[in-house]
Write an enzyme that holds these catalytic residues in place. Sequence first.
Site, PDB file in Angstrom:
ATOM      1  N   TYR A  91     -10.542 -33.696 -48.053  1.00 18.68           N
ATOM      2  CA  TYR A  91     -11.889 -32.798 -47.696  1.00 18.68           C
ATOM      3  C   TYR A  91     -12.871 -33.928 -49.139  1.00 18.68           C
ATOM      4  CZ  TYR A  91     -15.349 -29.738 -48.420  1.00 18.68           C
ATOM      5  OH  TYR A  91     -16.908 -28.642 -48.389  1.00 18.68           O
ATOM      6  N   SER A 175     -23.137 -25.808 -55.334  1.00 15.53           N
ATOM      7  CA  SER A 175     -23.950 -25.264 -54.107  1.00 15.53           C
ATOM      8  C   SER A 175     -23.456 -24.480 -53.643  1.00 15.53           C
ATOM      9  CB  SER A 175     -22.190 -26.599 -52.814  1.00 15.53           C
ATOM     10  OG  SER A 175     -21.894 -26.415 -51.771  1.00 15.53           O
ATOM     11  N   GLN A 198     -27.871 -25.083 -55.018  1.00 12.31           N
ATOM     12  CA  GLN A 198     -28.218 -25.920 -54.267  1.00 12.31           C
ATOM     13  C   GLN A 198     -28.412 -24.604 -53.067  1.00 12.31           C
ATOM     14  OE1 GLN A 198     -26.007 -26.455 -51.308  1.00 12.31           O
ATOM     15  NE2 GLN A 198     -26.581 -27.283 -50.303  1.00 12.31           N
ATOM     16  N   THR A 226     -30.979 -29.175 -49.751  1.00 14.99           N
ATOM     17  CA  THR A 226     -31.109 -30.101 -49.006  1.00 14.99           C
ATOM     18  C   THR A 226     -31.370 -30.524 -47.542  1.00 14.99           C
ATOM     19  OG1 THR A 226     -28.769 -30.162 -49.976  1.00 14.99           O
ATOM     20  CG2 THR A 226     -28.641 -31.594 -48.707  1.00 14.99           C
ATOM     21  N   ARG A 235     -17.818 -37.503 -39.838  1.00 16.72           N
ATOM     22  CA  ARG A 235     -16.368 -37.705 -41.101  1.00 16.72           C
ATOM     23  C   ARG A 235     -15.205 -38.056 -40.571  1.00 16.72           C
ATOM     24  NH1 ARG A 235     -18.833 -33.335 -45.319  1.00 16.72           N
ATOM     25  NH2 ARG A 235     -20.720 -34.145 -45.155  1.00 16.72           N
ATOM     26  N   LYS A 272     -33.503 -32.630 -51.887  1.00 14.89           N
ATOM     27  CA  LYS A 272     -32.351 -33.221 -52.777  1.00 14.89           C
ATOM     28  C   LYS A 272     -31.502 -34.387 -51.098  1.00 14.89           C
ATOM     29  CE  LYS A 272     -27.258 -33.694 -53.473  1.00 14.89           C
ATOM     30  NZ  LYS A 272     -26.425 -33.394 -52.746  1.00 14.89           N
ATOM     31  N   HIS A 296     -26.146 -38.482 -49.792  1.00 15.53           N
ATOM     32  CA  HIS A 296     -24.912 -37.207 -50.116  1.00 15.53           C
ATOM     33  C   HIS A 296     -23.555 -37.646 -50.221  1.00 15.53           C
ATOM     34  CE1 HIS A 296     -24.750 -33.062 -48.403  1.00 15.53           C
ATOM     35  NE2 HIS A 296     -23.893 -33.297 -48.815  1.00 15.53           N
ATOM     36  N   GLY A 332     -22.222 -42.642 -56.292  1.00 15.51           N
ATOM     37  CA  GLY A 332     -21.344 -43.704 -56.411  1.00 15.51           C
ATOM     38  C   GLY A 332     -21.399 -44.225 -58.271  1.00 15.51           C
ATOM     39  N   ARG A 354     -17.572 -36.032 -56.617  1.00 12.71           N
ATOM     40  CA  ARG A 354     -16.167 -36.588 -56.591  1.00 12.71           C
ATOM     41  C   ARG A 354     -15.731 -36.745 -58.091  1.00 12.71           C
ATOM     42  NH1 ARG A 354     -18.810 -39.662 -52.326  1.00 12.71           N
ATOM     43  NH2 ARG A 354     -18.234 -38.676 -50.306  1.00 12.71           N
TER      44      ARG A 354
HETATM   45  C1  LIG Z   1     -16.913 -32.592 -51.703  1.00  9.87           C
HETATM   46  C2  LIG Z   1     -17.869 -32.713 -51.744  1.00  9.87           C
HETATM   47  C3  LIG Z   1     -18.436 -31.442 -51.599  1.00  9.87           C
HETATM   48  C4  LIG Z   1     -19.672 -31.502 -51.168  1.00  9.87           C
HETATM   49  N1  LIG Z   1     -21.319 -30.456 -50.846  1.00  9.87           N
HETATM   50  C5  LIG Z   1     -21.919 -30.467 -50.974  1.00  9.87           C
HETATM   51  C6  LIG Z   1     -23.196 -29.592 -50.465  1.00  9.87           C
HETATM   52  O1  LIG Z   1     -22.458 -29.026 -50.771  1.00  9.87           O
HETATM   53  N2  LIG Z   1     -24.681 -29.614 -50.616  1.00  9.87           N
HETATM   54  C7  LIG Z   1     -24.652 -30.580 -51.393  1.00  9.87           C
HETATM   55  O2  LIG Z   1     -26.605 -30.810 -51.501  1.00  9.87           O
HETATM   56  N3  LIG Z   1     -24.221 -32.457 -51.066  1.00  9.87           N
HETATM   57  C8  LIG Z   1     -23.369 -32.019 -51.171  1.00  9.87           C
HETATM   58  N4  LIG Z   1     -22.057 -33.185 -51.394  1.00  9.87           N
HETATM   59  C9  LIG Z   1     -23.055 -34.286 -51.905  1.00  9.87           C
HETATM   60  C10 LIG Z   1     -23.518 -34.497 -53.343  1.00  9.87           C
HETATM   61  O3  LIG Z   1     -24.047 -33.384 -53.949  1.00  9.87           O
HETATM   62  C11 LIG Z   1     -23.425 -36.194 -53.945  1.00  9.87           C
HETATM   63  O4  LIG Z   1     -24.460 -36.277 -52.851  1.00  9.87           O
HETATM   64  C12 LIG Z   1     -22.640 -37.011 -53.924  1.00  9.87           C
HETATM   65  O5  LIG Z   1     -21.174 -36.787 -53.987  1.00  9.87           O
HETATM   66  C13 LIG Z   1     -22.431 -37.634 -54.879  1.00  9.87           C
HETATM   67  O6  LIG Z   1     -21.626 -39.087 -54.654  1.00  9.87           O
HETATM   68  P1  LIG Z   1     -20.402 -38.620 -55.222  1.00  9.87           P
HETATM   69  O7  LIG Z   1     -19.257 -38.239 -54.760  1.00  9.87           O
HETATM   70  O8  LIG Z   1     -20.526 -40.556 -55.711  1.00  9.87           O
HETATM   71  O9  LIG Z   1     -20.664 -38.915 -56.625  1.00  9.87           O
HETATM   72  C14 LIG Z   1     -20.824 -32.994 -51.681  1.00  9.87           C
HETATM   73  C15 LIG Z   1     -20.238 -34.310 -51.917  1.00  9.87           C
HETATM   74  C16 LIG Z   1     -18.885 -34.197 -51.589  1.00  9.87           C
HETATM   75  C17 LIG Z   1     -17.879 -35.382 -52.166  1.00  9.87           C
END
Ligand SMILES: Cc1cc2nc3c(=O)[nH]c(=O)nc-3n(C[C@H](O)[C@H](O)[C@H](O)COP(=O)(O)O)c2cc1C
Length: 407
Positions: A91, A175, A198, A226, A235, A272, A296, A332, A354
């Site tokens: 996930y 979130s 968010q 978002t 995915r 976002k 994202h 990243g 992450r």
């Molecule tokens: C498990 C997971 C759930 C996420 N859920 C949301 C979310 O609910 N809303 C949103 O705007 N972005 C969501 N994102 C994106 C994150 O806000 C973010 O843009 C992204 O994780 C950044 O990349 P990184 O994981 O490499 O740091 C999610 C990302 C992950 C990994």
Amino acid sequence: MLRSSMYMCPGLRDNTYLPYTDSPIAMKLILILLSTQVLAARPFLEEPDTGLESIFGDVQLGSLPDLKSIVGLPDFQWAARNYLPLSNFTYYRNAAGGEWSYRNNLEVFSRYSLRPRFMRDVTKTNRTMQTSILGYNFSAPFFISPTARAGFGHPDAELNYVRAAADQDILYIPSLRATLSIEEIAAAKSPNQTTFQQLYLPKSGRLSDELLKQIEGSGAKAIVLTVDSPANGDRQRAFREQGNIPEAEYRYLTWDTYNEIVSRTDLPVVLKGISSVADAREAVKHNVPAIFLSNHGGRQLDTAPSALEVALEIHEEAPEIFEQLEVYADGGVRYGTDVIKLLALGVKAVGLGRPFAYANVYGFEGVKKAIEIMKREIAVDAANLGVVDLQNVDESLVNWKPNNWNQ
Ligand SMILES: Cc1cc2nc3c(=O)[nH]c(=O)nc-3n(C[C@H](O)[C@H](O)[C@H](O)COP(=O)(O)O)c2cc1C
Ligand SMILES: *[C@@H]1O[C@H](CO)[C@@H](O)[C@H](O)[C@H]1NC(C)=O
Ligand SMILES: *[C@@H]1O[C@H](CO)[C@@H](O)[C@H](O)[C@H]1NC(C)=O
Ligand SMILES: *[C@@H]1O[C@H](CO)[C@@H](O)[C@H](O)[C@H]1NC(C)=O
Ligand SMILES: *[C@@H]1O[C@H](CO)[C@@H](O)[C@H](O)[C@H]1NC(C)=O
């Protein structure tokens, strides 16, 4: 060893089986083949080899390494991968398509090498780490990006994010898809702790009065809408794991929707997911107070650009945008130098998703440690780079012509 082999360099290793033949010509061919393997494109490394395997190698599958032995953000990924059930880890690790954007998010930072400058007084650089985000002060220019379902990593779920953010005085953006409710997260805030909320719109595109009231009632100081998910992401990692491909779904969201939401609340509404200079310009036109560059985490549209590439494009084509509104970025970010490169382009604050989701397997202490690690890295990296003031990182400290390290 086998369980982690897909994350390891598949090149020559101590135990590599070397084929042998008596024929000198065949042997030569084998050697040529081997050497082309070595010279071929550098394999993707998301947990780069810093000796992590040799320390964590004995940790039983399903167990966690001692938190004390965690020294960098990639270590948390190793720990979460080793500890969590596959569906929980998937996930978080999940990304779209061939996961090229996911990989690029991680690799793009090493494509731009630094140009360190020395003989500068950097002994006080650490004191310039604090920043303001939409006018609210925080101790560091990075924050906890909204990631759904912290409960997949720890029973206290988002409580660990909100408490660690308070402890370390950084911004947390819960979130809308959190394990806990908006109210449960709000109730765990420290007095005067600033959070943003968010928001995803439902398929209809209509933000209900109830949800808006819930968000305002939580004390959130901004809405982070978002925009990068008009359809569900493709995915494959998760589809395979759950055994089906979900129905395609679409969400209505246009600039009219944005104007309508703004007309119904006093909260600033940040966008976002902005991923182009053109949309950044549109945002300026619509008086958006801040944009958040993000793909994202590579979870929506594969081969969408990384935030760093979009920030660089804005820097080259429309640098005034960084003055016209606040720009945040994520995707990243794993090292202090990643943060500094984004700041050098004019980005005000940088998000991580992450790494905090993985750190959360250790609960509050894990998330807190992840924040401390990042603060320390920013401080020492800035000093070693010759940054005197983190509020004012000189863009020429980065060579913006891509290097060939990844080839
Ligand atoms: C498990 C997971 C759930 C996420 N859920 C949301 C979310 O609910 N809303 C949103 O705007 N972005 C969501 N994102 C994106 C994150 O806000 C973010 O843009 C992204 O994780 C950044 O990349 P990184 O994981 O490499 O740091 C999610 C990302 C992950 C990994
Ligand atoms: C935020 O920081 C600035 C600069 O350090 C300071 O002038 C201001 O008073 C601070 N604001 C709050 C609300 O603490
Ligand atoms: C995995 O996720 C489930 C929710 O789907 C949760 O109940 C469980 O506690 C998680 N496992 C771990 C080890 O956190
Ligand atoms: C919290 O904010 C209130 C007013 O908004 C202020 O009176 C109080 O001193 C603040 N407390 C802390 C701990 O900053
Ligand atoms: C930065 O300096 C403060 C004291 O001004 C210190 O408490 C903190 O540990 C330092 N942080 C880093 C990451 O060097």
